[in-house]
Design an enzyme around this catalytic site. Sequence first.
Site, PDB file in Angstrom:
ATOM      1  N   GLU A 209     -10.635  11.472  -0.757  1.00  0.00           N
ATOM      2  CA  GLU A 209     -11.691  10.668  -0.417  1.00  0.00           C
ATOM      3  C   GLU A 209     -13.008  11.759  -0.364  1.00  0.00           C
ATOM      4  O   GLU A 209     -14.053  11.364   0.145  1.00  0.00           O
ATOM      5  CB  GLU A 209     -11.659   9.915   1.073  1.00  0.00           C
ATOM      6  CG  GLU A 209     -10.390   9.062   0.511  1.00  0.00           C
ATOM      7  CD  GLU A 209     -10.057   8.132   1.635  1.00  0.00           C
ATOM      8  OE1 GLU A 209     -10.767   8.104   2.893  1.00  0.00           O
ATOM      9  OE2 GLU A 209      -9.270   7.055   1.377  1.00  0.00           O
ATOM     10  N   LYS A 343     -10.055  -4.472   2.741  1.00  0.00           N
ATOM     11  CA  LYS A 343     -10.053  -3.974   1.379  1.00  0.00           C
ATOM     12  C   LYS A 343      -9.395  -5.165   0.368  1.00  0.00           C
ATOM     13  O   LYS A 343      -8.467  -5.753   0.520  1.00  0.00           O
ATOM     14  CB  LYS A 343      -8.809  -3.002   1.410  1.00  0.00           C
ATOM     15  CG  LYS A 343      -8.990  -1.734   2.140  1.00  0.00           C
ATOM     16  CD  LYS A 343      -7.754  -1.054   2.631  1.00  0.00           C
ATOM     17  CE  LYS A 343      -7.912   0.538   3.268  1.00  0.00           C
ATOM     18  NZ  LYS A 343      -6.990   1.206   3.246  1.00  0.00           N
TER      19      LYS A 343
END
EC number: 4.2.1.11
Length: 433
Positions: A209, A343
């Site tokens: 990330e 999500k």
Amino acid sequence: MAKIINIIGREIMDSRGNPTVEAEVHLEGGFMGMAAAPSGASTGSREALELRDGDKARYLGKGVLKAVEAVNGTIADALIGKDATAQAELDQIMIDLDGTENKAKFGANAILAVSLAAAKAAAAFKGVPLYAHIADLNGTPGVYSMPLPMMNIINGGEHADNSVDIQEFMIQPVGAANFREGLRMGAEVFHSLAKVLKADGHSTAVGDEGGFAPNLPSNASALAAIKVAVANAGYELGKDITLAMDCAASEFYDKEANIYDLKGEGKKFTSEEFNFFLQDLTKEYPIVSIEDGLDESDWDGFAHQTKLMGDKIQLVGDDLFVTNTKILKRGIDNGIANSILIKFNQIGSLTETLAAIKMAKDAGFTVVISHRSGETEDATIADLAVGTAAGQIKTGSLSRSDRVAKYNQLLRIEEQLGEKAPYKGLKEVKGQA
């Protein structure tokens, strides 16, 4: 009518070098929307299924040709001729055709890619930005806000090959006047942290990330390094910048022994002990948000955690709730957590995602829109965050274009909306308003 005339699915690559599904939805009049499904590394066991081919001779079994075939075949056949602005109808057709509880037939990666591409095509047909179309679908037309970013600047757990057990250590630029300034503050701390880590002899390689992935002696040492970096960047920790963590505790929970095993620092905890460990960290550092602080199945532990810290700390459910309204309702009814991570691909369609956001907000929960560790250049979550006035977004560090793409889209949106999309900073965080 925004009539669908063609749907195209294809296999593309995500940020980890694994295949994922991209879909195009074409309308009469030349309008088109394109979207790609993301993919997670630390996943909740109750997430919608990401369909993989399983052919070990091709992409090590991670190909998505079966999901692409579903897009180009059954899904396209069912949706061609339909109205792209009728999002709920389109999503329900795909869900019904799939016929499984977890979208195992077509794959959530197939259904989601088409769902999001249809929304983008509909926005193009209407001549409005995607965030405006999402606000319409959400039943909140014209209501926007710029999200407070949670910037993951030290990666551990499943997102990095290092000795840090807790998965994400994040900064939040709560003292910024607007999103643009917040992004600048985050970038400055990120570069400051690189110097701190280098000076201490640590690696500045980045994880999935975009955050640094150093081999640190303890999880607390990650917080200590960030504290120094914030000060060196000229900011005050707790005032200009606050901290957040994603424990992803399911990844270091030993189900047989019923313990939380922080192997990186050689410590083991019961559920209650780990809650107190986390509480101690919040007393030492200005941590205002903790995500997945326990295993997804440890509901008794979460009840204790919520009673212990829920009035002062935002307790975010990710693996705990998996963007699923049935599971979220149980959490709301039982006093579990006070915030939800959203999500798309955990549930597999835009309509179901919006339903989870609405349920959370109606219950007084805060909402954090999130990327996955396996991402693409698709920046739809930026529009989702603004269009639902979610308030917070988690989309990685200030590194890797798959992360920065989302921040750049938010910069563009803020430029377009100006004062119509306020940046509220710390007021967005549960327990901090």
